[in-house]
Motif scaffolding. Structure first.
Motif, PDB file in Angstrom:
ATOM      1  N   ILE A 130       4.100  -0.972  12.161  1.00 10.08           N
ATOM      2  CA  ILE A 130       3.501  -1.862  12.192  1.00 10.08           C
ATOM      3  C   ILE A 130       2.399  -2.948  10.998  1.00 10.08           C
ATOM      4  O   ILE A 130       2.511  -4.089  10.534  1.00 10.08           O
ATOM      5  N   VAL A 131       1.847  -2.094  10.667  1.00 12.74           N
ATOM      6  CA  VAL A 131       1.092  -2.812   9.643  1.00 12.74           C
ATOM      7  C   VAL A 131       1.609  -3.262   8.303  1.00 12.74           C
ATOM      8  O   VAL A 131       1.282  -4.404   7.747  1.00 12.74           O
ATOM      9  N   TYR A 132       2.783  -2.177   7.803  1.00 13.52           N
ATOM     10  CA  TYR A 132       3.587  -2.601   6.561  1.00 13.52           C
ATOM     11  C   TYR A 132       4.658  -3.620   7.464  1.00 13.52           C
ATOM     12  O   TYR A 132       5.015  -4.633   5.982  1.00 13.52           O
ATOM     13  N   GLU A 133       4.651  -4.433   8.347  1.00  9.91           N
ATOM     14  CA  GLU A 133       5.543  -5.211   8.925  1.00  9.91           C
ATOM     15  C   GLU A 133       4.389  -6.525   8.591  1.00  9.91           C
ATOM     16  O   GLU A 133       5.194  -7.569   8.801  1.00  9.91           O
ATOM     17  N   ASN A 134       3.432  -6.540   8.940  1.00  5.07           N
ATOM     18  CA  ASN A 134       2.629  -7.626   8.876  1.00  5.07           C
ATOM     19  C   ASN A 134       2.922  -8.427   7.246  1.00  5.07           C
ATOM     20  O   ASN A 134       2.750  -8.256   6.743  1.00  5.07           O
ATOM     21  N   GLU A 135       3.011  -9.963   7.605  1.00  5.62           N
ATOM     22  CA  GLU A 135       3.731 -10.699   6.222  1.00  5.62           C
ATOM     23  C   GLU A 135       1.893 -11.007   5.664  1.00  5.62           C
ATOM     24  O   GLU A 135       1.729 -10.793   4.523  1.00  5.62           O
ATOM     25  N   GLU A 136       0.932 -10.603   6.611  1.00  6.69           N
ATOM     26  CA  GLU A 136       0.058 -11.279   5.318  1.00  6.69           C
ATOM     27  C   GLU A 136      -0.585 -10.033   4.284  1.00  6.69           C
ATOM     28  O   GLU A 136      -0.635 -10.511   3.723  1.00  6.69           O
ATOM     29  N   PHE A 137      -0.179  -9.218   5.221  1.00  9.04           N
ATOM     30  CA  PHE A 137      -0.315  -7.365   4.325  1.00  9.04           C
ATOM     31  C   PHE A 137       0.092  -7.375   3.185  1.00  9.04           C
ATOM     32  O   PHE A 137      -0.128  -7.324   1.777  1.00  9.04           O
ATOM     33  N   ASN A 138       1.647  -8.035   4.022  1.00  8.54           N
ATOM     34  CA  ASN A 138       2.757  -8.215   2.680  1.00  8.54           C
ATOM     35  C   ASN A 138       2.310  -8.983   0.979  1.00  8.54           C
ATOM     36  O   ASN A 138       2.216  -8.164   0.359  1.00  8.54           O
ATOM     37  N   LEU A 139       1.535 -10.416   1.582  1.00  9.14           N
ATOM     38  CA  LEU A 139       1.726 -11.053   0.785  1.00  9.14           C
ATOM     39  C   LEU A 139       0.059 -10.354  -0.079  1.00  9.14           C
ATOM     40  O   LEU A 139       0.265 -10.755  -1.323  1.00  9.14           O
ATOM     41  N   LEU A 140      -0.988 -10.049   0.542  1.00 11.27           N
ATOM     42  CA  LEU A 140      -2.029  -9.534  -0.236  1.00 11.27           C
ATOM     43  C   LEU A 140      -1.059  -8.447  -0.768  1.00 11.27           C
ATOM     44  O   LEU A 140      -2.612  -8.253  -2.379  1.00 11.27           O
ATOM     45  N   GLN A 141      -1.044  -7.388  -0.548  1.00 11.90           N
ATOM     46  CA  GLN A 141       0.111  -6.180  -1.608  1.00 11.90           C
ATOM     47  C   GLN A 141       0.260  -6.983  -2.530  1.00 11.90           C
ATOM     48  O   GLN A 141       0.166  -6.143  -3.799  1.00 11.90           O
ATOM     49  N   ALA A 142       0.340  -7.777  -2.711  1.00 13.72           N
ATOM     50  CA  ALA A 142       1.603  -8.427  -3.441  1.00 13.72           C
ATOM     51  C   ALA A 142       0.981  -8.845  -4.609  1.00 13.72           C
ATOM     52  O   ALA A 142       0.693  -8.876  -5.819  1.00 13.72           O
ATOM     53  N   ALA A 143      -0.397  -9.633  -3.788  1.00 10.30           N
ATOM     54  CA  ALA A 143      -1.633 -10.534  -5.692  1.00 10.30           C
ATOM     55  C   ALA A 143      -2.200  -9.199  -6.418  1.00 10.30           C
ATOM     56  O   ALA A 143      -2.623  -9.437  -7.070  1.00 10.30           O
ATOM     57  N   LEU A 144      -2.635  -7.715  -4.901  1.00  7.89           N
ATOM     58  CA  LEU A 144      -3.086  -7.009  -5.513  1.00  7.89           C
ATOM     59  C   LEU A 144      -2.295  -6.364  -6.462  1.00  7.89           C
ATOM     60  O   LEU A 144      -2.504  -5.067  -7.019  1.00  7.89           O
ATOM     61  N   ASN A 145      -0.759  -5.774  -6.483  1.00  5.19           N
ATOM     62  CA  ASN A 145       0.120  -5.612  -7.709  1.00  5.19           C
ATOM     63  C   ASN A 145      -0.232  -4.042  -7.181  1.00  5.19           C
ATOM     64  O   ASN A 145      -0.230  -3.199  -7.366  1.00  5.19           O
ATOM     65  N   ILE A 146      -0.529  -3.549  -4.955  1.00  3.71           N
ATOM     66  CA  ILE A 146      -0.527  -2.021  -4.964  1.00  3.71           C
ATOM     67  C   ILE A 146       0.276  -1.730  -3.470  1.00  3.71           C
ATOM     68  O   ILE A 146       1.038  -2.125  -2.971  1.00  3.71           O
TER      69      ILE A 146
END
Length: 470
Positions: free
Chosen positions: A450-466
């Motif tokens: 559920i966490v990995y499917e969340n769009e906001e977390f995906n964008l934040l992860q992309a911003a941090l490159n993690i």
């Protein structure tokens, strides 16, 4: 060319025992601290004294230990055999002196190197030891390891045992304070490991009837247990196991000769291996180790002849041998778990079925998560190309650290209005801003899928490159 430093006989110093302890306290008690952390030195001082009282109980002498902490003064009183009266001064002030070297008296004790109480003595502005046995008593007082008073009573009506009082040196332990919660946790572990022992701390009683089963009962709610706690007992070994319904991580409480090995060691590694091997053989399936151990909550305690720890604070076992005629630690634990746990699962089919369902569920989640992570990474790569929520800085968050001349900072805000004001006032060279669309997700107790499917977390992860590896 630098001037050569002189190195002569005048550079060689010989420190006596107390000078060395006071100069290098970390070698004996770990970090100093002020009592705000459970592993700070003032708690190690208490533990070193208490270990001797516990060893008396283990050897069958004294069922009650009384502890008082009032301000900066600590008092520990046991009702064991008492220190031999002629050696009261020696055992707390002479290195390499103590009963632990005689395996006939202390076969499986916690302390083996005769340093514990000496360290407490040297690191205390006041230290007093009193021993009573055979109707007689002897006592000695010290200041920073120096003997200040010694007394002997030929007749006394006091019960046998040993009483130690000390005040930690506030020039070494600066601004320290004993926290009741840390002391209480330590004492709970002692009674879990010694069923039948009573410890009274500032008037409060600590007692356990069921050992490690009680430890797990107090650490995981009954509603959160996948199945009733499995409690296995043997000679020199005790194990308690269950699985949590909600937590994902593995949780272990491991002990050697009554010592809480917070960093594990050979016994904990052997136990983790033995659980996986036994369960694979029981079900006849080569399940992934991570799926078997996922959500496990367990405790193991073993007793070893002359254990070798990796430091004086005894938080990690290094021994590979049980001692005597017994096999290695690894073999001993493997054989015990294979026999006892296998028998238990055969006799309790409901537990065996619940455990297998948990393993299969973990397997499905792992495989599903692998696919979700792949999808998340693909989304993140696309999102990073047009991430409107990120106001990047010139030292890009996605640059590798080794290529940066400056560190960068990311401010995470709730909403565009908040991010707008920060964006205007930030340092554009090193400070980036990321705008969330409200609160993205309360992920407590939710699956990783559920966490990995969340769009906001995906964008934040992309911003941090993690990325999180499997």
């Amino acid at each position: 060319m630098s001037k050569e430093t002189k190195y002569t006989e005048d550079n060689i110093r010989s420190l006596d025992w107390k000078e060395h302890i006071r100069m290098r306290p970390g070698m004996y008690i770990g970090k100093l601290g002020d009592g705000s952390s459970a592993d700070d030195g003032i708690y190690i001082l208490l533990k070193e004294v208490l270990d001797n009282s516990i060893d008396e109980y283990v050897m069958g002498a004294g069922k009650t230990i009384e502890i008082s902490i009032q301000g900066d003064k600590v008092i520990v009183r046991d009702y064991g055999r008492g220190i031999p009266l002629g050696k009261v001064v020696d055992v707390v002030s002479k290195m390499n002196t103590g009963g632990k070297y005689d395996s006939r008296a202390f076969k499986k004790s916690v302390g083996l190197n005769g340093v514990g109480t000496k360290a407490v003595n040297a690191l205390s502005t006041y230290f007093r030891v009193e021993s009573t046995r055979d109707g007689k008593s002897a006592s000695a007082e010290f200041e920073k390891g120096n003997l200040t008073n010694q007394d002997t009573l030929d007749e006394t009506s006091r019960r046998r045992g040993t009483k130690v009082s000390f005040v930690p040196d506030n020039t070494i332990f600066k601004h320290y304070k004993y926290r009741t919660e840390y002391v209480a946790k330590m004492l709970k572990n002692y009674v879990y490991l010694n069923p039948g022992l009573t410890i009274i701390f500032n008037g409060e009683k600590y007692f356990s009837e069921n050992g490690l089963k009680d430890l797990l009962s107090d650490n995981i709610n009954e509603d959160d247990r996948l199945y009733p706690i499995i409690h296995l007992l043997g000679n020199d070994i005790e194990i308690a196991i269950t699985h949590s319904k909600t937590q994902y991580s593995e949780e272990y409480h491991s002990f050697v000769n009554g010592q809480h090995t917070t960093q594990g060691g050979t016994h904990q590694a052997a136990f983790r291996e033995a659980v996986v091997k036994t369960i694979r053989e029981f079900y006849g399936k080569n399940y992934e180790a991570s799926d078997i151990r996922k959500s496990i909550v367990s405790a193991i305690s073993i007793k070893v002849m002359e254990p070798v720890f990796e430091s004086q604070t005894k938080t990690k076992l290094g021994s590979t041998e049980m001692g005597g005629d017994l096999p290695t630690v690894r073999t001993y634990i493997n054989d015990f778990v294979k026999t006892k746990l296998d028998n238990f699962l055969h006799k309790n089919s409901d537990v065996a079925e619940a455990l297998q369902r948990k393993i299969l569920q973990a397997e499905r989640e792992r495989k599903d998560l692998s696919g979700i992570r792949k999808l998340a990474r693909e989304r993140a790569k696309k999102a990073s190309l047009h991430n409107k929520k990120l106001r990047d800085c010139r030292v890009h968050l996605t640059d590798s650290k080794k290529d940066r001349n400056l560190e960068s900072t990311l401010f995470i805000t709730e909403g565009d209005s908040a991010s707008g004001s920060i964006t205007k006032s930030r340092d554009v060279n090193t400070q980036a801003v990321f705008s969330l669309r409200g609160k993205p997700l309360n992920s407590y107790n939710m699956s990783k899928k559920i966490v990995y499917e969340n769009e906001e977390f995906n964008l934040l992860q992309a911003a941090l490159n993690i990325e999180e590896s499997l």
